[in-house]
Motif scaffolding. Sequence first.
Motif, short mmCIF file in Angstrom:
data_model
loop_
_atom_site.label_atom_id
_atom_site.label_comp_id
_atom_site.label_asym_id
_atom_site.label_seq_id
_atom_site.Cartn_x
_atom_site.Cartn_y
_atom_site.Cartn_z
N TYR A 30 -9.95 -8.64 -5.90
CA TYR A 30 -9.61 -7.43 -6.66
C TYR A 30 -8.10 -7.33 -6.88
O TYR A 30 -7.65 -7.15 -8.01
N ILE A 31 -7.32 -7.45 -5.80
CA ILE A 31 -5.87 -7.26 -5.97
C ILE A 31 -5.27 -8.35 -6.83
O ILE A 31 -4.37 -8.09 -7.62
N LEU A 59 5.42 -2.46 -10.64
CA LEU A 59 4.80 -1.13 -10.72
C LEU A 59 3.33 -1.20 -10.36
O LEU A 59 2.81 -0.33 -9.66
N VAL A 60 2.65 -2.23 -10.84
CA VAL A 60 1.24 -2.42 -10.50
C VAL A 60 1.09 -2.67 -9.00
O VAL A 60 0.23 -2.10 -8.34
N MET A 61 1.97 -3.52 -8.44
CA MET A 61 1.91 -3.83 -7.00
C MET A 61 2.10 -2.59 -6.14
O MET A 61 1.50 -2.48 -5.07
N SER A 62 2.92 -1.66 -6.60
CA SER A 62 3.18 -0.46 -5.80
C SER A 62 2.27 0.71 -6.18
O SER A 62 2.41 1.80 -5.64
N SER A 63 1.34 0.48 -7.08
CA SER A 63 0.45 1.55 -7.52
C SER A 63 -0.57 1.91 -6.44
O SER A 63 -0.83 1.14 -5.52
N ALA A 64 -1.15 3.08 -6.58
CA ALA A 64 -2.17 3.55 -5.64
C ALA A 64 -3.43 2.69 -5.69
O ALA A 64 -4.24 2.71 -4.76
N GLU A 65 -3.60 1.93 -6.75
CA GLU A 65 -4.76 1.05 -6.88
C GLU A 65 -4.60 -0.25 -6.10
O GLU A 65 -5.59 -0.84 -5.70
N VAL A 66 -3.36 -0.69 -5.92
CA VAL A 66 -3.13 -2.00 -5.31
C VAL A 66 -2.49 -1.91 -3.93
O VAL A 66 -2.91 -2.60 -3.00
N LYS A 67 -1.49 -1.07 -3.78
CA LYS A 67 -0.72 -1.01 -2.54
C LYS A 67 -1.58 -0.81 -1.30
O LYS A 67 -1.41 -1.53 -0.31
N PRO A 68 -2.53 0.13 -1.28
CA PRO A 68 -3.35 0.30 -0.06
C PRO A 68 -4.16 -0.95 0.28
O PRO A 68 -4.34 -1.29 1.45
N ASN A 75 -2.70 -5.92 7.29
CA ASN A 75 -3.08 -5.42 8.61
C ASN A 75 -4.22 -6.22 9.24
O ASN A 75 -4.44 -6.13 10.45
N LEU A 76 -4.93 -7.00 8.45
CA LEU A 76 -6.03 -7.80 8.99
C LEU A 76 -5.54 -8.85 9.99
O LEU A 76 -6.30 -9.30 10.84
N LYS A 77 -4.28 -9.20 9.89
CA LYS A 77 -3.74 -10.21 10.80
C LYS A 77 -3.73 -9.72 12.25
O LYS A 77 -3.70 -10.51 13.17
#
Length: 127
Positions: A30-31, A59-68, A75-77
Amino acid sequence: GWGQNFLGAIGLRSSADISLKGKFLARALYIYLRILVNTDKTGLVEKELDEESTEKRNLVMSSAEVKPHMEKISNLKSNKAFSGIHDVIDWVITQTKDETNTLADATLYIDHLVVNRLYTDLFLKIE
């Protein structure tokens, strides 16, 4: 929930039993695909041949759709269930942030991630 997003789009409901690695795969795909599309989802970032294309991608990378999703993948690491695929997680993060990726590279991304790593190594348990 996932039922409304990528997994829902491929026919899997949030109530379906999906492995942790399957959820990782869906999030990674998805990302990667989402960052190839501009913020208003009207075209590919690679087709915008202006000096601001890097800025638009950021901007896309920091958007609410991608950043989380990026944060969850990072965090999976620290999750023991993913201890055997830290290199895959790092690779996904690196590839996702690579500004030179285009839609044509998606096949290579999917090939490496799905065919060469997650499917054969983890799901089929081939050694």
